[in-house]
Design a protein around this motif. Structure first.
Motif, PDB file in Angstrom:
ATOM      1  N   ARG A 273       0.825  -1.201   0.000  1.00 45.95           N
ATOM      2  CA  ARG A 273       0.000   0.000   0.000  1.00 45.95           C
ATOM      3  C   ARG A 273       0.865   1.260   0.000  1.00 45.95           C
ATOM      4  O   ARG A 273       0.564   2.251  -0.649  1.00 45.95           O
ATOM      5  CB  ARG A 273      -0.926  -0.016   1.218  1.00 45.95           C
ATOM      6  CG  ARG A 273      -2.121  -0.950   1.076  1.00 45.95           C
ATOM      7  CD  ARG A 273      -3.180  -0.600   2.108  1.00 45.95           C
ATOM      8  NE  ARG A 273      -2.686  -0.824   3.471  1.00 45.95           N
ATOM      9  CZ  ARG A 273      -2.772  -1.979   4.104  1.00 45.95           C
ATOM     10  NH1 ARG A 273      -3.342  -3.015   3.514  1.00 45.95           N
ATOM     11  NH2 ARG A 273      -2.328  -2.099   5.341  1.00 45.95           N
TER      12      ARG A 273
ATOM     13  N   SER B 122       3.889   1.619  -1.334  1.00 47.84           N
ATOM     14  CA  SER B 122       4.638   1.827  -2.583  1.00 47.84           C
ATOM     15  C   SER B 122       3.745   2.033  -3.795  1.00 47.84           C
ATOM     16  O   SER B 122       4.207   2.405  -4.859  1.00 47.84           O
ATOM     17  CB  SER B 122       5.566   0.636  -2.834  1.00 47.84           C
ATOM     18  OG  SER B 122       4.806  -0.547  -2.977  1.00 47.84           O
ATOM     19  N   ALA B 123       2.473   1.768  -3.727  1.00 47.01           N
ATOM     20  CA  ALA B 123       1.569   1.882  -4.879  1.00 47.01           C
ATOM     21  C   ALA B 123       1.192   3.343  -5.127  1.00 47.01           C
ATOM     22  O   ALA B 123       1.171   4.154  -4.202  1.00 47.01           O
ATOM     23  CB  ALA B 123       0.311   1.062  -4.628  1.00 47.01           C
ATOM     24  N   PHE B 124       0.903   3.665  -6.442  1.00 47.18           N
ATOM     25  CA  PHE B 124       0.422   5.002  -6.808  1.00 47.18           C
ATOM     26  C   PHE B 124      -1.034   5.161  -6.371  1.00 47.18           C
ATOM     27  O   PHE B 124      -1.844   4.253  -6.557  1.00 47.18           O
ATOM     28  CB  PHE B 124       0.479   5.202  -8.319  1.00 47.18           C
ATOM     29  CG  PHE B 124       1.843   5.571  -8.826  1.00 47.18           C
ATOM     30  CD1 PHE B 124       2.395   6.825  -8.558  1.00 47.18           C
ATOM     31  CD2 PHE B 124       2.578   4.684  -9.588  1.00 47.18           C
ATOM     32  CE1 PHE B 124       3.634   7.176  -9.035  1.00 47.18           C
ATOM     33  CE2 PHE B 124       3.824   5.027 -10.052  1.00 47.18           C
ATOM     34  CZ  PHE B 124       4.370   6.281  -9.772  1.00 47.18           C
ATOM     35  N   THR B 125      -1.323   6.317  -5.867  1.00 45.47           N
ATOM     36  CA  THR B 125      -2.726   6.647  -5.653  1.00 45.47           C
ATOM     37  C   THR B 125      -3.288   7.179  -6.961  1.00 45.47           C
ATOM     38  O   THR B 125      -2.536   7.539  -7.878  1.00 45.47           O
ATOM     39  CB  THR B 125      -2.894   7.717  -4.560  1.00 45.47           C
ATOM     40  OG1 THR B 125      -2.339   8.944  -5.034  1.00 45.47           O
ATOM     41  CG2 THR B 125      -2.230   7.292  -3.256  1.00 45.47           C
ATOM     42  N   LEU B 126      -4.615   7.232  -7.057  1.00 41.81           N
ATOM     43  CA  LEU B 126      -5.257   7.745  -8.268  1.00 41.81           C
ATOM     44  C   LEU B 126      -4.843   9.188  -8.533  1.00 41.81           C
ATOM     45  O   LEU B 126      -4.581   9.569  -9.678  1.00 41.81           O
ATOM     46  CB  LEU B 126      -6.781   7.641  -8.124  1.00 41.81           C
ATOM     47  CG  LEU B 126      -7.598   8.162  -9.308  1.00 41.81           C
ATOM     48  CD1 LEU B 126      -7.248   7.405 -10.575  1.00 41.81           C
ATOM     49  CD2 LEU B 126      -9.089   8.057  -9.012  1.00 41.81           C
ATOM     50  N   ILE B 127      -4.749   9.995  -7.494  1.00 43.60           N
ATOM     51  CA  ILE B 127      -4.358  11.403  -7.647  1.00 43.60           C
ATOM     52  C   ILE B 127      -2.950  11.501  -8.208  1.00 43.60           C
ATOM     53  O   ILE B 127      -2.672  12.278  -9.146  1.00 43.60           O
ATOM     54  CB  ILE B 127      -4.447  12.141  -6.294  1.00 43.60           C
ATOM     55  CG1 ILE B 127      -5.886  12.158  -5.788  1.00 43.60           C
ATOM     56  CG2 ILE B 127      -3.909  13.562  -6.429  1.00 43.60           C
ATOM     57  CD1 ILE B 127      -6.835  12.909  -6.686  1.00 43.60           C
ATOM     58  N   GLU B 128      -2.042  10.680  -7.668  1.00 42.14           N
ATOM     59  CA  GLU B 128      -0.648  10.710  -8.141  1.00 42.14           C
ATOM     60  C   GLU B 128      -0.559  10.283  -9.605  1.00 42.14           C
ATOM     61  O   GLU B 128       0.195  10.864 -10.392  1.00 42.14           O
ATOM     62  CB  GLU B 128       0.206   9.784  -7.269  1.00 42.14           C
ATOM     63  CG  GLU B 128       0.423  10.317  -5.859  1.00 42.14           C
ATOM     64  CD  GLU B 128       1.071   9.292  -4.956  1.00 42.14           C
ATOM     65  OE1 GLU B 128       1.757   9.701  -4.014  1.00 42.14           O
ATOM     66  OE2 GLU B 128       0.883   8.077  -5.198  1.00 42.14           O
TER      67      GLU B 128
END
Length: 313
Positions: free
Chosen positions: A8, A10-16
């Motif tokens: 969680r 290391s993953a991209f968020t939708l905003i990023e």
């Protein structure tokens, strides 16, 4: 065992992800026009190089043929007093037959028209069948550059025995240009050829063609100002104009001069050609809309414009 908390983190968020996509789109928007401009500048350089090569070929031709830069124009309309078969007479044949250049392969890469009007079908063409025209093209007898009237005709022969006022005919003019005849005007100002203006009436299998030669003296008189409207802008990206077949963003043209240099000229008025201005009460004489004094437009033997269209003075 994999720690889900690390995944969680290391993953991209939708905003990023949206931010990254936006940055990439912005970079593409910035870079694409620059790449397009760079490609066009490269094509313009190729065009200029080709014209310079032609100029060097004309000098060699003149050394062999008593100072004449060419044998005439690319114009097979002999019934109308023009030059002859384009694989034997004219600047294209001169360069190709003497192995000085290959005009048919050295086309302006930016010009939307790739053929000379005299090889097409239309009101100013129809001298060759489509099969004959294709054979000439395959053998290299073609160009999308337009020759200046000076180079093919030099000056009007007036008065002439026939009273002929068609200044494109061989008999009514002094014939192919000799380097010595540019001395009064300065060879660096005398145009030999340039990017071809589009001719929409004469086509090859639906493809556009270019004018074979500029019109020469404008308005009927043998010593009138030169008409360069058959040169056309083939380079650059200016404000788009809408003018029929001349609708284009192109705003620059390369022109080869008698001293061998290639100049760049801008279609300032943005009408797709290098026209003459219409006389007004304040300016009663014709003048060039776009081309300045660095492009000669008078009478070669005078070294300037004549004060009269029908006599040298």
């Amino acid at each position: 065992m994999i720690d889900r908390r690390l995944l969680r983190a290391s993953a991209f968020t939708l905003i990023e992800l949206l931010v990254v996509i936006s940055i990439l789109a912005l970079l593409v928007a910035i870079l694409l026009p620059s790449l397009r401009k760079a490609r066009e500048q490269a094509k313009e350089t190729v065009c200029s190089t080709y014209l310079g090569s032609f100029g060097r070929g004309f000098v060699v031709y003149a050394n062999v043929y008593k100072d004449r830069l060419c044998s005439g124009s690319f114009d097979p309309d002999v019934d109308n007093g023009r030059d002859g078969s384009v694989d034997k007479v004219g600047w294209v044949a001169d360069l190709l037959n003497m192995d000085l250049a290959e005009p048919g392969k050295m086309l302006c890469p930016s010009n939307p028209a790739k053929f000379n009007q005299k090889l097409g079908q239309g009101p100013s063409s129809g001298f060759y069948t489509p099969e004959e025209a294709q054979d000439l093209i395959d053998r290299g007898y073609n160009s999308n550059y337009t020759q200046a009237w000076y180079m093919a005709r030099t000056e009007a022969r007036w008065p002439n025995p026939e009273g002929d006022t068609n200044w494109k005919r061989v008999a009514s003019t002094k014939g192919p240009l000799m380097t010595a005849r540019m001395s009064q005007a300065n060879p660096s100002r005398v145009p030999l050829m340039g990017d071809g203006g589009i001719e929409g009436s004469d086509t090859i299998q639906g493809e556009l063609t270019v004018k074979t030669m500029t019109d020469g003296p404008f308005g009927g008189g043998p010593y009138a100002i030169q008409d360069y409207s058959d040169f056309g802008p083939a380079h650059g990206y200016g404000k788009r104009i809408v003018a029929g077949l001349k609708s284009s963003e192109r705003d620059r043209s390369n022109i080869l001069f008698g001293d061998g240099h290639v100049g760049k000229f801008i279609d300032k008025v943005r009408n797709g050609e290098f026209r003459l201005s219409t006389p007004t009460p304040d300016t009663p004489h014709y003048s060039q809309e776009d081309l300045g004094p660095e492009v000669f437009d008078g009478v070669l033997s005078l070294g300037r414009r004549s004060l009269d269209d029908y006599q040298i003075r």
